[in-house]
Design a protein around this motif. Sequence first.
Motif, mmCIF file in Angstrom:
data_model
loop_
_atom_site.group_PDB
_atom_site.id
_atom_site.type_symbol
_atom_site.label_atom_id
_atom_site.label_comp_id
_atom_site.label_asym_id
_atom_site.label_seq_id
_atom_site.Cartn_x
_atom_site.Cartn_y
_atom_site.Cartn_z
ATOM 1 N N ASN A 57 0.822 -1.226 0.000
ATOM 2 C CA ASN A 57 0.000 0.000 0.000
ATOM 3 C C ASN A 57 0.854 1.274 0.000
ATOM 4 O O ASN A 57 0.456 2.294 0.578
ATOM 5 N N LEU A 58 1.993 1.233 -0.657
ATOM 6 C CA LEU A 58 2.904 2.376 -0.613
ATOM 7 C C LEU A 58 2.420 3.543 -1.461
ATOM 8 O O LEU A 58 2.536 4.704 -1.049
ATOM 9 N N ALA A 59 1.889 3.271 -2.644
ATOM 10 C CA ALA A 59 1.457 4.359 -3.535
ATOM 11 C C ALA A 59 0.376 5.222 -2.887
ATOM 12 O O ALA A 59 0.515 6.456 -2.844
ATOM 13 N N PRO A 60 -0.722 4.651 -2.385
ATOM 14 C CA PRO A 60 -1.715 5.506 -1.719
ATOM 15 C C PRO A 60 -1.173 6.184 -0.473
ATOM 16 O O PRO A 60 -1.582 7.307 -0.154
ATOM 17 N N ALA A 61 -0.240 5.534 0.233
ATOM 18 C CA ALA A 61 0.337 6.152 1.430
ATOM 19 C C ALA A 61 1.148 7.389 1.069
ATOM 20 O O ALA A 61 1.099 8.416 1.759
ATOM 21 N N ILE A 62 1.902 7.320 -0.026
ATOM 22 C CA ILE A 62 2.720 8.452 -0.462
ATOM 23 C C ILE A 62 1.832 9.626 -0.882
ATOM 24 O O ILE A 62 2.053 10.772 -0.477
ATOM 25 N N ALA A 63 0.817 9.342 -1.689
ATOM 26 C CA ALA A 63 -0.096 10.402 -2.147
ATOM 27 C C ALA A 63 -0.843 11.021 -0.974
ATOM 28 O O ALA A 63 -1.025 12.242 -0.907
ATOM 29 N N SER A 64 -1.290 10.190 -0.050
ATOM 30 C CA SER A 64 -2.030 10.676 1.108
ATOM 31 C C SER A 64 -1.165 11.565 1.989
ATOM 32 O O SER A 64 -1.619 12.603 2.485
ATOM 33 N N GLU A 65 0.093 11.181 2.194
ATOM 34 C CA GLU A 65 0.969 11.957 3.067
ATOM 35 C C GLU A 65 1.290 13.318 2.472
ATOM 36 O O GLU A 65 1.282 14.337 3.186
ATOM 37 N N LEU A 66 1.555 13.376 1.169
ATOM 38 C CA LEU A 66 1.831 14.679 0.553
ATOM 39 C C LEU A 66 0.598 15.567 0.612
ATOM 40 O O LEU A 66 0.700 16.762 0.918
ATOM 41 N N ALA A 67 -0.577 15.004 0.318
ATOM 42 C CA ALA A 67 -1.817 15.787 0.394
ATOM 43 C C ALA A 67 -2.051 16.309 1.810
ATOM 44 O O ALA A 67 -2.505 17.439 2.006
ATOM 45 N N ARG A 68 -1.722 15.495 2.800
ATOM 46 C CA ARG A 68 -1.892 15.919 4.192
ATOM 47 C C ARG A 68 -0.970 17.088 4.519
ATOM 48 O O ARG A 68 -1.397 18.076 5.116
ATOM 49 N N LEU A 69 0.298 16.988 4.112
ATOM 50 C CA LEU A 69 1.251 18.050 4.394
ATOM 51 C C LEU A 69 0.882 19.344 3.668
ATOM 52 O O LEU A 69 1.040 20.436 4.212
ATOM 53 N N VAL A 70 0.383 19.219 2.445
ATOM 54 C CA VAL A 70 0.046 20.400 1.645
ATOM 55 C C VAL A 70 -1.151 21.147 2.229
ATOM 56 O O VAL A 70 -1.182 22.379 2.252
ATOM 57 N N THR A 71 -2.148 20.429 2.713
ATOM 58 C CA THR A 71 -3.407 21.058 3.145
ATOM 59 C C THR A 71 -3.577 21.112 4.656
ATOM 60 O O THR A 71 -4.637 21.520 5.134
ATOM 61 N N LEU A 72 -2.544 20.720 5.415
ATOM 62 C CA LEU A 72 -2.680 20.574 6.863
ATOM 63 C C LEU A 72 -3.195 21.839 7.536
ATOM 64 O O LEU A 72 -4.129 21.799 8.334
ATOM 65 N N GLU A 73 -2.581 22.980 7.252
ATOM 66 C CA GLU A 73 -2.983 24.243 7.882
ATOM 67 C C GLU A 73 -3.507 25.237 6.855
ATOM 68 O O GLU A 73 -3.442 26.445 7.067
ATOM 69 N N MET A 74 -4.045 24.718 5.757
ATOM 70 C CA MET A 74 -4.485 25.587 4.672
ATOM 71 C C MET A 74 -5.715 26.403 5.067
ATOM 72 O O MET A 74 -6.682 25.878 5.605
ATOM 73 N N LYS A 75 -5.653 27.708 4.796
ATOM 74 C CA LYS A 75 -6.785 28.604 4.993
ATOM 75 C C LYS A 75 -6.925 29.473 3.754
ATOM 76 O O LYS A 75 -5.935 30.012 3.253
ATOM 77 N N SER A 76 -8.128 29.587 3.266
ATOM 78 C CA SER A 76 -8.364 30.390 2.068
ATOM 79 C C SER A 76 -9.784 30.937 2.100
ATOM 80 O O SER A 76 -10.702 30.262 2.581
ATOM 81 N N GLU A 77 -9.958 32.139 1.606
ATOM 82 C CA GLU A 77 -11.292 32.723 1.534
ATOM 83 C C GLU A 77 -11.350 33.769 0.434
ATOM 84 O O GLU A 77 -10.321 34.261 -0.032
ATOM 85 N N ILE A 78 -12.573 34.082 0.025
ATOM 86 C CA ILE A 78 -12.817 35.096 -0.996
ATOM 87 C C ILE A 78 -13.454 36.292 -0.302
ATOM 88 O O ILE A 78 -14.478 36.150 0.378
ATOM 89 N N THR A 79 -12.859 37.446 -0.434
ATOM 90 C CA THR A 79 -13.362 38.659 0.221
ATOM 91 C C THR A 79 -13.648 39.731 -0.822
ATOM 92 O O THR A 79 -13.132 39.702 -1.934
ATOM 93 N N GLY A 80 -14.482 40.696 -0.415
ATOM 94 C CA GLY A 80 -14.864 41.782 -1.306
ATOM 95 C C GLY A 80 -16.295 42.198 -1.022
ATOM 96 O O GLY A 80 -16.709 42.312 0.136
ATOM 97 N N GLY A 81 -17.078 42.382 -2.098
ATOM 98 C CA GLY A 81 -18.461 42.816 -1.952
ATOM 99 C C GLY A 81 -19.444 41.661 -1.873
ATOM 100 O O GLY A 81 -19.123 40.555 -1.412
#
Length: 459
Positions: A57-81
Amino acid sequence: MKFTKMLDLVTNILNRESDTQVDVCLTSQMANQIELWTRMYENRSPWVNNEDVLSANLAPAIASELARLVTLEMKSEITGGAAADYLNTAYKSKVLKDIRRYVEYGCAKGGLVMKPYITRQGIEVQFVQADCFFPLSFDSSGRITQCVFTEQFRKGQKIYTRLEVHTLHEAAVHIVNRAFVATNDYSLGSEVPVNSIDRWSELAPDIVLEGTDRLLLGYFKIPMANAYDSDSPLGVSIYSRAVNLIKEADRRYSNICWEYEGTQLAVHIASSLLKHNPNTDKDEYPGGKERLYRMIEYNAGAVDKPYMDTFSPEIRDSALFNGFNNQLKLIEFNCCLAYGTLSDPQSVDKTATEIKASKQRSYTMVSDTQMALQAALEDLVYAMDFWAVLYGLVPAGDNYEVSFDWDDSVIVDAEEERNQDRSDVAMGVMRLEEYRAKWYGETLEEAAKNLPEPAMVEE
């Protein structure tokens, strides 16, 4: 239908009605690689047969770990009117809610398309994985200028296929929907009006959308060079450079599993020592010990003792695990992951230079992937705004801004940085209000007000 087969059929359809041959940037070689990466992610690698070779199960583990690191503390929003408020609600509920899962698909298969569309309920976003869409051409900046999306379903003995072709031409996007009906998996069959099929009855066969300089979608891809086709702008899987290494790791993992299976304690016993049950016409083993005893024929003379021998070989697990662990380190290096991500962290060399280089490799990969995801999300929000304005869901010309906060704790050791700041405060090179503002999320003015009063010194 296999991805490579669908690519051939789509290319033939487009070339049949074009004055010039369509220059498809997705080659058959790349299509084969995308199929392989998909099979590996789904634990269906061609070398895994669940008998001699198991999957670790190495391939899904590798993809999952990178996705976790990339989005771990991700914050995003759209501001304006008002338009920004409407878009932000859809953005958070339709995109950010499950962003880690979709980023994992993109990491595994090399790419992901985020395509908004309008329904009676408002804006929806479709996430299309790399093995379900066909990019045909890119511009000089690497942005898709033509692509095909496919949708297929079976009803009774018939297979229905829809091709949705997006083409950017000057300042307009041309979208064409075509439907086909077939009775086998080897062709698309005969073309029929897209409106004649209930599921697609509300789709426009042909539409031109003016006033845009890009296709109305966001394309996320892993920021790694394409070693399979250096001229291709297509993304590659995070484990694309470790395919053979993962194959060998699966074999070593299988050897470990067999070592535990093959060296189980057993007692070889002569059949004369077992009690025969006339009702079942079988020899009976001691209660619950069928797995332990193995009956053998013993043909020595009557004066000899009945044969009984214990089989208990020494397990070579340490040597096998060392080999497997070293293979995992090779995979980590080729997938730009820090040592200890897959391998045993206790066996990683603890020299400061090696630790720093290993972490920097992983941090750089995470940071680059975050920037790639940010660019794709900005294009997605642009497309969401375009469709919302087109259908009168938001006022035209209402500006918006997309912000991202990735949090440096993913890239930098936060505890180490905090201790360094404390040292700076103690040395007097950093003010207390600066430290408080940084680590408590306050403005400098708020931090200055919230500092404790200095202790009174009695005279």
